[in-house]
Design an enzyme around this catalytic site. Structure first.
Site, PDB file in Angstrom:
ATOM      1  N   SER A 165     -50.842 -30.440  27.294  1.00 25.28           N
ATOM      2  CA  SER A 165     -49.946 -31.199  28.484  1.00 25.28           C
ATOM      3  C   SER A 165     -49.297 -31.098  29.483  1.00 25.28           C
ATOM      4  CB  SER A 165     -50.408 -33.119  28.231  1.00 25.28           C
ATOM      5  OG  SER A 165     -51.605 -32.901  27.616  1.00 25.28           O
ATOM      6  N   GLU A 171       0.622  -0.904  -0.369  1.00 25.43           N
ATOM      7  CA  GLU A 171       0.153   0.095   0.064  1.00 25.43           C
ATOM      8  C   GLU A 171       0.746   1.128   0.438  1.00 25.43           C
ATOM      9  OE1 GLU A 171      -3.341   0.214  -0.321  1.00 25.43           O
ATOM     10  OE2 GLU A 171      -3.504  -2.015  -0.189  1.00 25.43           O
TER      11      GLU A 171
END
Length: 766
Positions: free
Chosen positions: A462, A181
């Site tokens: 239940s 870079e």
């Protein structure tokens, strides 16, 4: 000296000189202000540091129930690399029944555990020995570094990062970054005139749309920290001047460190991945200091443009870019030619899924986000960079996910439902400590949207019945496990004048049935009969005492007309599994500041809210659900010889299929249904039970301890009459009773129950 004869020209030059001086003075003032602004803004840079969320660490000790194969899988999940030899932290080697591993150092909530080279041996099911390599000394306990499972960050920011110091970064990374870079980074003063000229010349003769940039790393940092992405000469000039000014006050190393933490390297949904520290976890599931040259090259290559160079979407393009970076690394003398060739032959190594992201376990992270606000003070949570240690067990989570992914399509196929019709949710908790070990809130286990495990309020059917029977068994003067209950029609007139006439699920009547059989077979009419006898308020209070607030005070509550989430159900069943001790289910173990200091939390106290003896009797009856009742299918997949307790749950028109159950160490709850509330054609046994049974098998859950607690005694009972039995009875069963509540009489089959002629005469004269 040149004399200017023209007055007009003389005044023009004077004006120009004055304008230049004023402009220069203004520029000087502006540069001074800009310099002050750059220094102040850079000094005030405060990166948003989301809270890092960790799973529960795997604990290794002799006797731990984990094989070498499972341990290898756990290490791979943590990003450890298999190798012939240990080459540093994060590597392991396997040879037969021995695994050697170089563990990573990690700062836990109770102290720092250093790196360690460890030799582990196991048999088929558990670890047999742990020792430090180079020593014969046995190690009693060691924790692996926990998995980073996600982040929680402020709603105003989608940025995520793991801050790193330059000294912690492998030197190859900044060297490669500079080589690719900004080769003149060490020499320029913030901008690179050569770079600008080179980029301008290249762009002048470029026929395509891809242009070269001349920005230095310092300029890129300025843009990322302070400026927008606007493409204008004004912005570029401002960027260049700020970069020059910044380099007057900040060292090159500080600029490089800031860049390593700030650069954008990818996107995870709405979360932006910033910095190489997090990118290493995001792409490779390993810390930065363990990256290979090819992996460093890939990350540096991505920095050019994460949208264009996305390794999960464009692997071929990214490989070309990575190999180019490797070539630049060789050209710069950072790696040898043979290293470049070897690294270029390796695959990208990027995970197909985001192992460390917020998308990994969205339902569980959702629970953590909610609970942390209830456990800690708001002012303490304002601190950024918190480290949250959770109870999530990655192995349990993996098994829960696998079961839902595999079993839902089978259920749809069996019921001839369109694929994708059914939804599911599940929760796994520990019996001891009430820790949430696993949670799934959607059939798409990575979906971060609606969390059914927490937010789906569905009738539990239940699943409520055990609390009706618990209320009865807590009254030993009237009920025991063999009390006879009439399975006969009930027509109850309500306060509003309407009638409630419940029916059994099978629409049949079964005469007089023992209490435990009524629960095991999930008969509705005996349950309602018991509930009415005991009273609505008593049943309501027991359900609340177990940890579910606000059940309706209506008889329909006996049959499960209670809306609850899977986590709510897990709470009340965890209280049953823990012998009546209520522990609020928690997903958080500890929270620490970024400095390593623990936050003080609101305390919860373990307390017994249900009577231990009746809970044991109820659990005994719930074992019969699986032994011969509605949950008997589970016997085909659960470990032979071990007992588990549970209950099926089905709501009207089979709209909801539930199963909740537990062993001695695990509680699991599974719900299956449809979001549109249409019937699914699955009762609890045909739907949720199938997932639950296989899940408990996969979890290697332990069966229930059958030792009666204090206050409970066992007796031999004739199963026909429910009375005491002895050797004279051909069939007899061992049944627990509350102390002092055993039947007073012997069954007719018992020797003790048969009278002799002498007893007959004594009775006459008596």
């Amino acid at each position: 000296m040149i004399r200017i004869k023209s007055p007009l020209l003389r005044w023009l030059l004077i004006g120009l000189a004055i304008s230049f001086s004023v402009g220069l003075l203004g520029l000087s003032f502006w540069l001074v202000r800009l310099d002050q602004d750059v220094r102040a803004r850079y000094a005030g840079v405060r990166w948003v540091l989301p809270a890092q969320v960790y799973a529960s660490p795997l604990e290794l000790y002799p006797g731990a129930r984990i094989s070498i194969t499972e341990l290898r899988r756990e290490l791979e999940r943590l990003g450890y690399r298999a190798s012939d030899e240990l080459t540093g932290p994060g590597t392991f080697a396997v040879s037969g029944s021995e695994l050697r591993v170089d563990t990573r150092a990690f700062a836990f909530w109770d102290g720092v555990q250093p790196e360690m080279r460890l030799a582990v041996k196991s048999d088929a099911s558990s670890l047999t020995s742990l020792r430090a390599m180079g020593s014969d000394a046995s190690i009693d306990l060691l924790r692996l570094d926990p998995m980073l499972i996600g982040s929680i960050y402020p709603s105003h920011s989608g940025e995520d990062r793991v801050l790193v110091k330059l000294s912690e970064v492998p030197p190859l990374l900044p060297a490669t970054l500079i080589r690719v870079e900004d080769r003149a980074f060490a020499d320029h003063f913030g901008v690179s005139p050569k770079g600008i000229l080179r980029a301008a010349f290249s762009n002048l003769f470029s026929s395509g749309s891809r242009k070269q940039g001349g920005s230095t790393l310092t300029q890129q940092l300025i843009k990322n920290l302070f400026l927008s992405n606007e493409q204008s000469y004004g912005r570029k000039i401002n960027e260049a001047l700020m970069a020059i000014l910044l380099e007057r006050h900040v060292s090159k190393n500080d600029i490089l460190e800031a860049y390593l933490n700030e650069v954008w390297l990818g996107q995870d949904g709405s979360r932006a991945i910033h910095g190489f520290g997090l990118a290493s976890q995001f792409y490779f599931n390993k810390p930065l200091n363990e990256l290979r040259p090819a992996e460093i090259a890939l990350l540096v290559g991505i920095a050019k443009g994460p949208t264009v160079y996305n390794p999960r979407k464009s692997p071929e393009r990214v490989k070309d870019r990575r190999d180019l970076v490797l070539q630049l690394m060789e050209d710069g003398g950072l790696i040898r030619d043979d290293e470049r060739e070897a690294e270029a032959l390796t695959p990208l190594g990027v995970l197909n899924s985001v192992a460390g992201g917020v998308e990994r376990y969205p339902a569980f992270i959702d629970l953590v986000r909610r609970q942390i606000k209830g456990l800690y003070r708001e002012e303490d949570l304002g601190s950024e960079g918190l480290r949250i240690f959770t109870t999530l067990d990655p192995r349990a989570q993996e098994r829960l996910e696998a079961r839902i992914i595999a079993d839902l399509p089978d259920l749809e196929k069996n019921r001839q439902l369109k694929p994708g019709t059914l939804q599911a949710a599940g929760v796994v908790t520990s019996v001891e400590g009430g820790e949430v070990l696993a949670m799934v809130g959607d059939r798409n286990v990575r979906y971060p949207g609606f969390n059914r495990a927490l937010d789906s309020q569905r009738p539990i059917g239940s699943l409520a019945k055990p609390f009706v029977y618990l209320a009865a068994l807590a009254d030993p003067g009237r009920y025991n496990l063999y009390s006879t209950i009439a399975d006969e029609p009930i027509d109850l007139k309500m306060l509003n004048g309407s009638h409630w006439a419940p029916k059994n699920y099978d629409r049949q009547l079964h005469g007089n049935v023992p209490l435990h059989v009524a629960l095991a077979k999930s008969y509705n009419l005996p349950t309602v009969r018991i509930g009415l006898d005991i009273g609505v308020d008593r049943v309501h209070d027991l359900i609340e005492a177990a940890g579910l607030q606000g059940p309706p005070r209506l008889p329909s509550m006996f049959l499960g007309a209670i809306n609850a989430s899977p986590l709510d159900v897990a709470q009340i069943y965890s209280t049953l599994a823990a012998s009546g001790y209520l522990t609020p289910l928690l997903a958080i173990r500890e929270v620490m500041t970024k400095e390593g200091q623990p936050l003080s939390r609101y305390s919860f106290q373990l307390k017994q809210t249900l009577p231990e003896g009746p809970v044991y009797l109820t659990t005994w009856a719930m074992q019969k659900v699986i032994e011969f009742g509605t949950g008997r299918w589970a016997v085909s997949v659960l470990p032979a010889g071990q007992k588990f307790a549970g209950k099926t749950g089905t709501t009207d028109d089979a709209r909801d299929s539930w199963f909740a159950g537990f062993g001695s160490d695990r509680v699991a709850v599974v719900w299956v249904g449809r979001d549109d509330n249409k019937p699914v054609g699955l009762d609890g046994a045909a739907g949720a039970l199938r997932i639950w049974g296989r899940l408990m098998r996969d979890l290697d859950a332990r069966g229930i301890d059958l030792t009666p607690p204090a206050g409970v005694e066992e007796a031999q009972i004739d199963p026909v009459t429910g009375l005491l039995a002895d050797a004279g009875c051909a069939a007899q069963v061992t049944v627990p009773f509350l102390s002092g509540a055993l039947p007073k009489d012997y069954a007719p089959c018992a020797n003790a129950g048969q009278s002799s002629p002498l007893d007959w005469l004594k009775d006459i004269f008596r």
